[in-house]
Scaffold this motif. Structure first.
Motif, short mmCIF file in Angstrom:
data_model
loop_
_atom_site.label_atom_id
_atom_site.label_comp_id
_atom_site.label_asym_id
_atom_site.label_seq_id
_atom_site.Cartn_x
_atom_site.Cartn_y
_atom_site.Cartn_z
N SER A 118 43.20 58.18 47.10
CA SER A 118 44.18 57.28 46.40
C SER A 118 42.98 56.03 46.07
N ALA A 119 43.39 55.65 45.00
CA ALA A 119 42.83 54.45 44.24
C ALA A 119 43.61 53.54 43.62
N ALA A 120 43.21 52.13 43.48
CA ALA A 120 44.14 51.28 43.28
C ALA A 120 43.27 49.82 42.81
N THR A 121 43.77 49.32 42.05
CA THR A 121 43.27 47.78 41.63
C THR A 121 44.58 46.79 41.15
N THR A 122 44.25 45.61 41.30
CA THR A 122 45.48 44.52 40.87
C THR A 122 44.76 43.69 39.92
N ILE A 123 45.37 43.39 38.83
CA ILE A 123 44.93 42.64 37.91
C ILE A 123 46.12 41.45 37.60
N TRP A 124 45.65 40.43 36.88
CA TRP A 124 46.56 39.23 36.51
C TRP A 124 46.65 39.35 35.08
N LEU A 125 47.99 39.35 34.38
CA LEU A 125 47.98 39.02 33.01
C LEU A 125 49.10 37.78 32.69
N PRO A 126 48.69 37.17 31.84
CA PRO A 126 49.36 35.81 31.38
C PRO A 126 50.49 35.95 30.52
N ILE A 127 51.47 37.25 30.89
CA ILE A 127 52.69 37.64 30.37
C ILE A 127 53.69 37.89 31.28
N GLY A 164 53.00 34.26 34.98
CA GLY A 164 52.31 35.80 34.37
C GLY A 164 52.85 36.68 35.57
N SER A 165 52.04 37.85 35.52
CA SER A 165 52.48 39.16 36.06
C SER A 165 51.12 39.61 36.93
N LEU A 166 51.48 39.90 38.02
CA LEU A 166 50.50 40.75 38.74
C LEU A 166 50.81 42.24 38.90
N ILE A 167 49.96 43.22 38.31
CA ILE A 167 49.98 44.36 37.96
C ILE A 167 49.18 45.14 38.89
N THR A 168 49.55 46.02 39.62
CA THR A 168 48.82 47.07 40.54
C THR A 168 48.59 48.35 39.76
N VAL A 169 47.53 49.03 39.57
CA VAL A 169 47.41 50.17 38.89
C VAL A 169 46.89 51.29 39.98
N ALA A 170 47.46 52.34 40.20
CA ALA A 170 47.10 53.11 41.31
C ALA A 170 47.30 54.51 40.96
N PHE A 171 46.26 55.57 41.22
CA PHE A 171 46.33 56.99 40.97
C PHE A 171 46.01 57.64 42.40
N THR A 204 33.45 58.27 41.50
CA THR A 204 32.84 57.69 40.27
C THR A 204 34.11 57.71 39.12
N THR A 205 34.54 58.97 39.01
CA THR A 205 35.66 59.41 37.82
C THR A 205 36.68 58.63 37.99
N VAL A 206 37.39 58.38 39.36
CA VAL A 206 38.49 57.68 39.52
C VAL A 206 38.31 56.36 39.18
N ASN A 207 37.26 56.00 39.74
CA ASN A 207 36.52 54.42 39.24
C ASN A 207 36.79 54.35 37.77
N SER A 208 36.29 55.13 37.13
CA SER A 208 36.23 55.13 35.61
C SER A 208 37.56 55.06 35.19
N LEU A 209 38.38 56.05 35.41
CA LEU A 209 39.81 56.25 35.21
C LEU A 209 40.67 55.09 35.17
N ILE A 210 40.48 54.39 36.42
CA ILE A 210 41.11 53.09 36.63
C ILE A 210 40.66 51.86 35.54
N GLY A 211 39.44 51.80 35.53
CA GLY A 211 38.69 50.84 34.71
C GLY A 211 39.09 51.21 33.21
N ASN A 212 39.33 52.22 32.73
CA ASN A 212 39.72 52.56 31.45
C ASN A 212 41.19 52.34 31.16
N THR A 213 41.90 52.52 32.03
CA THR A 213 43.44 52.30 32.08
C THR A 213 43.46 50.81 31.83
N VAL A 214 42.89 50.08 32.73
CA VAL A 214 43.25 48.41 32.70
C VAL A 214 42.72 48.01 31.38
#
Length: 722
Positions: free
Chosen positions: A530-539, A675-682, A700-710
């Protein structure tokens, strides 16, 4: 909510069934905390006070001499029982020690060599070991036959003719950045145990739930605490200003100064600088009748199903009183629950609490929750303080199967670790775990359940895909399990410890990963990353949700679709809001035409989520035909979208919780502002072998997958990439 004239106690006299028990209850005298403290200190000095000492205590405490006498008798009986329990524990320990010595001797005997023949001595257990193996083999063969017959029914050929199981790729769609194979991918092999929390499935991490071994005195004390909590909650409900003030966003928030004047507590914990208070109140109408709601609140499994986005775990530890049959009135339970915000950045909250239900009058119930403080040496004593003050709900029946629900949340929280800066406003404003989030989630889930119960075919399927109401219910059941699985996969509970990958290149938070061995029937067997990250967007959150929900915009963020468009082939509404629905999507120009995407989206004023999962066509057909979908393996990915808790950018007012004047807890901006807090998870099945090692290339692949999605999300929404 209105109770009619008089206090809640007055209503009991109008019902023949409960008047006698209520009168008996009124004759029962509850000692105050000060009285008990004085009696306990006297007991330590003199367990057998004479008549003169009892009379003196009687005058001091305002109790009858007989009450003093009986209290000391009961205390001596309890002390004797405690000593007996301690003796029993000592005897059990001695027994266990002897048993261990016995096992050690038997193990040593196995290695003894017979002097006459030089071989091992005859082992009496061989026959029983062989019988045990034969029994296990028979059970396994029976299980294989059962699974084989299911496979033959659904797939059209017996399991013996199926190709060997291959690990599922990251997605059903083509993956441009590489796929996983059953063999190693080259590079160093990363042992599972290097990632903390990897040895077990997240669902298996549960605190001790064995019975609490409560004495009669403990249960009596719990009953007193629950009754007092109920009285306090009714007063909290019936009182408005100055106890409850309107926040900048119109929410009811508690004025702490007024609260402390109305409910003075000797053991206030606010002196601890790490403890903060959250208190809020909200009310609304839900589409469910009162008794059904009460039943769901008093059953921990139904409670979890009702709040999959908030409650990660709930258990009844002990039933103190089962209450009246059919109404739960008088039911008292000692319970455990773990609550979450949908991001691995926010620590979960654990509560051991009493849940007490009382039917106030016909069609009106009150359910109160209040923490029960165990001694520090008790197995249930929490390491950090998550203390629930009298909180809960009032449920009033309304016409046509509706109910009016008033929700009160009031907690003292000791932060385990500093709250992550992204979530600080959301947590301290009281929005994250506040009454509004609970109530809006309840309203949305009740709408979903109402849609589930409708027998008419309310689906919009493009080509008669879902043929029957049974098929609709089966699809809804499958989608609910997908959402529950997804919420559990991003939980920050103790059994889901996350490792942060550095150098993700997209933000300073990085990608967090955890790994577990999956063996549940509804998950693919093997090692799941499982992999996840959270980002903030001013939307605003609603704008972000609309973006993810729009199937035409999916190629803009779904890096696994290779830019291919998707088409909705089936649609099930989960309520009047168009954003609450289940969809079956088909990807155009995909090399895997037998794969579909099951997706559920949920939205209310407290936040939203979009969860999706690749499911093959035979499995979708099983669900759509109305068959039990419990064994269809799901490994969902998705997004959660929360408000950031900041004040309205248009000058809607600052958070009242930071006010230097009157202390108002739970104030802050509304969920729709800022704004919004968005958690992206795979989630990815790395290998179908439970004993497999996690390859570093997978991480490494899942790290790249989430990075590209963001990066895709930020580009599509015109947000800066750094």
């Amino acid at each position: 909510m209105e109770f009619g004239s008089g206090s809640p106690g007055d209503h009991h006299h109008h019902h023949d069934g409960s008047s006698d028990s209520q009168r008996r209850k009124k004759r029962y005298h509850r000692h105050t905390a000060n009285q008990i403290q004085r009696l306990e200190s006297m007991f330590k000095e003199c367990p057998h006070p004479d008549e003169k000492q009892r009379l003196q205590l009687s005058r001091e405490l305002g109790l009858a001499p007989r009450q003093i006498k009986f209290w000391f008798q009961n205390r001596r009986t309890q002390m004797k029982a405690q000593h007996e329990r301690a003796d029993n524990c000592a005897l059990r320990a001695e027994n266990d020690k002897i048993r261990c010595e016995n096992i050690a001797i038997r193990e040593a005997l196995k290695n003894v060599i017979c002097p006459s023949c030089g071989g091992p001595p005859m082992n009496d257990d061989c026959y029983f070991d062989e019988q045990k193996l034969r029994l296990e083999n028979a059970q396994l063969k029976e299980e294989l036959d059962r699974v084989s017959s299911i496979a033959a029914k659904y797939i059209g050929r017996p399991i013996s003719q199926l190709p060997p199981v291959q690990p599922i790729h990251i997605s059903s769609l083509d993956l441009s950045m590489g796929t996983f194979a059953s063999q190693g991918l080259g590079g160093p092999s990363l042992d599972l145990d290097l990632l903390p929390g990897s040895s077990s499935s997240p669902m298996l991490n549960v605190p001790p739930f064995q019975p609490a071994c409560l004495s009669d005195m403990d249960k009596s004390l719990m009953s007193d605490i629950a009754s007092n909590a109920m009285e306090e909650m009714i007063r909290l409900l019936q009182t408005n200003e100055p106890l409850w003030m309107k926040g900048a966003d119109g929410r009811d928030v508690l004025d702490l100064d007024s609260y402390e004047r109305m409910f003075p507590k000797a053991n206030s914990h606010l002196k601890n600088p790490n403890v903060h208070v959250e208190a809020s109140r909200d009310s609304g109408v839900v589409i469910m009748n009162g008794l059904t709601l009460v039943d769901m609140f008093m059953d921990p499994n139904k409670w979890m199903e009702l709040f999959p986005t908030i409650v990660t775990m709930a258990r009844t530890i002990e039933v103190i009183s089962s209450g009246m049959m059919g109404s739960h009135s008088g039911s008292l339970q000692l319970m455990y629950e773990e609550l979450q915000v949908l991001s691995p950045l926010v620590s979960t909250r654990e509560f051991y609490f009493l849940r007490y239900c009382q039917q106030i009058e016909q069609g009106l119930w009150a359910i109160v929750d209040v923490s029960y403080d165990f001694p520090q040496d008790n197995q249930f004593a929490p390491q950090y303080r998550s203390h629930r003050l009298p909180s809960g709900v009032f449920i009033q029946d309304m016409p046509n199967g509706y109910s009016k629900v008033t929700w009160i949340e009031h907690v003292e929280i000791e932060d385990k670790t500093p709250v992550h800066r992204l979530y600080r406003n959301l947590i301290y404003s009281g929005i994250a775990f506040g009454a509004q989030r609970w109530l809006t989630t309840l309203q949305r889930m009740c709408e979903r359940i109402a849609c589930l119960m409708v027998t008419g075919n309310s689906t919009r399927d493009l080509g008669g895909v879902i043929p029957s109401p049974e098929g609709k219910r089966s699809m809804m059941k499958l989608a609910q399990r997908m959402v529950t699985n997804f919420c559990a996969s991003i939980s920050a509970s103790a059994g889901h410890r996350w490792t942060t990958l550095s150098g993700s290149g997209m933000n300073e938070i990085g990608v967090r990963v955890t790994v577990h061995k999956s063996s549940d029937p509804g998950q693919p067997n093997g090692v799941v990353l499982s992999a996840a990250t959270t980002i903030w967007l001013p939307i605003p959150p609603q704008t972000v949700f609309n973006f993810f929900k729009d199937e035409k915009k999916r190629p803009q963020w779904d890096v696994l679709s290779n830019g291919n468009a998707v088409q909705e082939v089936a649609h099930i509404a989960n309520g009047p809001h168009p954003g609450n629905c289940i969809s079956v999507l088909r990807a155009f120009n995909s090399s895997q035409n037998n794969m579909l995407i099951l997706q559920e989206s949920c939205v209310d004023s407290s936040g939203s989520l979009v969860v999706y999962c690749p499911v093959d066509l035979p499995a979708i057909n099983i669900a759509m035909s109305g068959e039990d979908p419990s064994y269809i393996p799901l490994l969902p990915s998705g997004f959660t979208i929360s408000p950031d808790g900041q004040a309205d950018q248009d000058g809607g007012g600052a958070s009242t919780s930071t006010s230097t004047g009157s202390r108002v807890m739970g104030g802050g901006s509304g969920p729709g502002s800022g704004g919004s807090l968005i958690t992206v998870a795979f989630q990815i099945l790395v290998s179908s072998l439970p004993s497999a090692k996690l390859n570093m290339e997978s991480v490494t692949t899942v790290n790249s997958l989430i990075g590209n999605t963001v990066q895709h999300i930020k580009a599509a929404l015109n947000c800066p990439s750094s």
